[in-house]
Design an enzyme around this catalytic site. Structure first.
Site, PDB file in Angstrom:
ATOM      1  N   LYS A  11       0.834  -1.209   0.000  1.00 20.77           N
ATOM      2  CA  LYS A  11       0.000   0.000   0.000  1.00 20.77           C
ATOM      3  C   LYS A  11       0.861   1.248   0.000  1.00 20.77           C
ATOM      4  O   LYS A  11       2.011   1.232   0.455  1.00 20.77           O
ATOM      5  CB  LYS A  11      -0.955   0.017   1.206  1.00 20.77           C
ATOM      6  CG  LYS A  11      -0.284   0.113   2.593  1.00 20.77           C
ATOM      7  CD  LYS A  11       0.096   1.512   3.019  1.00 20.77           C
ATOM      8  CE  LYS A  11       0.983   1.497   4.263  1.00 20.77           C
ATOM      9  NZ  LYS A  11       1.768   2.715   4.453  1.00 20.77           N
ATOM     10  N   ASP A 138      -1.739  -1.555  10.198  1.00 25.22           N
ATOM     11  CA  ASP A 138      -2.010  -1.606   8.753  1.00 25.22           C
ATOM     12  C   ASP A 138      -2.547  -2.962   8.300  1.00 25.22           C
ATOM     13  O   ASP A 138      -2.861  -3.139   7.121  1.00 25.22           O
ATOM     14  CB  ASP A 138      -0.721  -1.329   7.961  1.00 25.22           C
ATOM     15  CG  ASP A 138      -0.236   0.096   8.107  1.00 25.22           C
ATOM     16  OD1 ASP A 138      -1.020   0.955   8.555  1.00 25.22           O
ATOM     17  OD2 ASP A 138       0.942   0.338   7.777  1.00 25.22           O
TER      18      ASP A 138
HETATM   19  O1  C5P Z   1       0.742  -0.934  14.666  1.00 23.75           O
HETATM   20  P1  C5P Z   1       2.156  -1.183  14.236  1.00 23.75           P
HETATM   21  O2  C5P Z   1       2.803  -2.296  14.980  1.00 23.75           O
HETATM   22  O3  C5P Z   1       2.292  -1.343  12.755  1.00 23.75           O
HETATM   23  O4  C5P Z   1       2.926   0.137  14.602  1.00 23.75           O
HETATM   24  C1  C5P Z   1       4.326   0.162  14.705  1.00 23.75           C
HETATM   25  C2  C5P Z   1       4.733   1.385  15.508  1.00 23.75           C
HETATM   26  O5  C5P Z   1       4.406   2.568  14.768  1.00 23.75           O
HETATM   27  C3  C5P Z   1       3.996   1.552  16.819  1.00 23.75           C
HETATM   28  O6  C5P Z   1       4.648   0.867  17.833  1.00 23.75           O
HETATM   29  C4  C5P Z   1       4.053   3.067  17.031  1.00 23.75           C
HETATM   30  O7  C5P Z   1       5.326   3.443  17.511  1.00 23.75           O
HETATM   31  C5  C5P Z   1       3.935   3.592  15.622  1.00 23.75           C
HETATM   32  N1  C5P Z   1       2.552   3.942  15.253  1.00 23.75           N
HETATM   33  C6  C5P Z   1       1.963   5.084  15.783  1.00 23.75           C
HETATM   34  N2  C5P Z   1       0.689   5.422  15.438  1.00 23.75           N
HETATM   35  C7  C5P Z   1      -0.015   4.665  14.566  1.00 23.75           C
HETATM   36  C8  C5P Z   1       0.557   3.499  14.015  1.00 23.75           C
HETATM   37  C9  C5P Z   1       1.852   3.170  14.377  1.00 23.75           C
HETATM   38  O8  C5P Z   1       2.587   5.802  16.565  1.00 23.75           O
HETATM   39  N3  C5P Z   1      -1.252   5.024  14.244  1.00 23.75           N
END
Ligand code: C5P
Length: 296
Positions: A11, A138
């Protein structure tokens, strides 16, 4: 022997609006997710236990232990369904790693779909999306594909229609960027600044629905771009090279470092890709189209 094969697209985010940091460390987002025709392929077969192997051009650089998002996806689905996590999974990685293209999320989504079929669980889209949201912000979009507005951490989705096929050129960097690092740098850049609630805005939605690439290009926006460029100053050269090569518009994809450039049509995409490649400002150039579907 029964083998389930599913393909999940990468994406980009034509709009990524990031709100203030939340208490849980995440950021509220308002974003447009747009799946593009660059796919990881997940194959799942019956096994005595759970094994996950990675193959393909970007297999290196992905951990193959229990921290692997594909492994975590299989275990999370088995736990939720109350079945043993037994499968031989191979992920063919064509999506660059730590690139801002949600490749790891694509793998997790592919494993959820493939193992649901292999284990004959018949889980609904809503049930799979619930498990997906526990794996990463995501992952629910990777399950859905197409184009969608995402809110919350990015896990709350509303599918939208795009009036045309969009032609994008992706400029892939030689090294990845860590998403948490980019969010951290964004918070530093914003320290002392009052950050408004995130919003996608009407312009991009109208442009996408109308299928006008020029209007889509004029509406591209990524709040994380400044932070990604601060961490990787050479991305400014890539963005400039895309503009000089005649892109309608260009943007860092998600948390980067991949840059996505919009072309008028397929022919323009070919010209843009050749010029970007010749600029020497990125490691690899890929021509893709969107929206792309998740499926088999
Ligand atoms: O949700 P995911 O594991 O993909 O996110 C990885 C990191 O990205 C999270 O630990 C956070 O630090 C950051 N993040 C964030 N806000 C979001 C998505 C991700 O701060 N909406």
């Amino acid at each position: 022997m029964l083998q389930v094969i599913t393909r999940v697209p990468a994406k980009i985010n034509p709009v990524l609006s990031v709100g203030p940091a939340r208490r849980d460390g995440y950021h509220d987002l308002a974003t447009v997710f747009h799946a593009v025709s660059l796919y990881d392929e997940v194959r799942a077969r019956a096994g005595d236990d759970l094994t996950v192997t990675m193959s393909g051009p970007y297999a290196g650089g992905v951990p193959s232990d229990a921290t692997n998002l594909a492994t975590r996806a299989a275990r999370a689905l088995a736990k939720r369904a109350g079945v043993p996590a037994k499968a031989r999974v191979d992920v063919h990685k064509a999506i660059p790693v730590a690139a801002g293209l949600a490749g790891g999320s694509a793998d997790a989504a592919g494993v959820l779909r493939a193992c649901d079929a292999l284990w004959e669980l018949g889980a609904s889209d809503t049930e799979l999306a619930t498990v997906a949201a526990t794996l990463g912000s995501d992952v629910p979009f990777a399950l859905a594909g197409g184009t969608a507005v995402g809110t919350g951490r990015g896990e709350r989705l509303r599918g939208i229609t795009v009036g045309t096929t969009l032609h994008w050129v992706l400029a892939v960097a030689s090294r990845g960027l860590s998403t948490p690092d980019v969010y951290r740098r964004l918070d530093e850049l914003r320290s002392g600044v009052s950050v408004p609630e995130p919003a996608v805005g009407e312009a991009i939605l109208t442009a996408l629905a109308g299928g006008d690439p020029g209007a889509v290009a004029a509406s591209l926006r990524n709040d994380m771009q400044e932070a990604a460029v601060a961490l990787r100053p050479e991305l400014a050269d890539t963005l400039r090279a895309g503009r000089e090569a005649g892109a309608l518009g260009g943007i860092v994809s998600g948390s980067g470092p991949t840059c996505a450039f919009l072309a008028r049509d397929g022919e323009h995409s070919g010209e843009l890709a050749a010029r970007l490649d010749a600029s020497g400002t990125c490691a690899q150039v890929l021509q893709v189209t969107g929206p792309a579907r998740t499926g088999d």
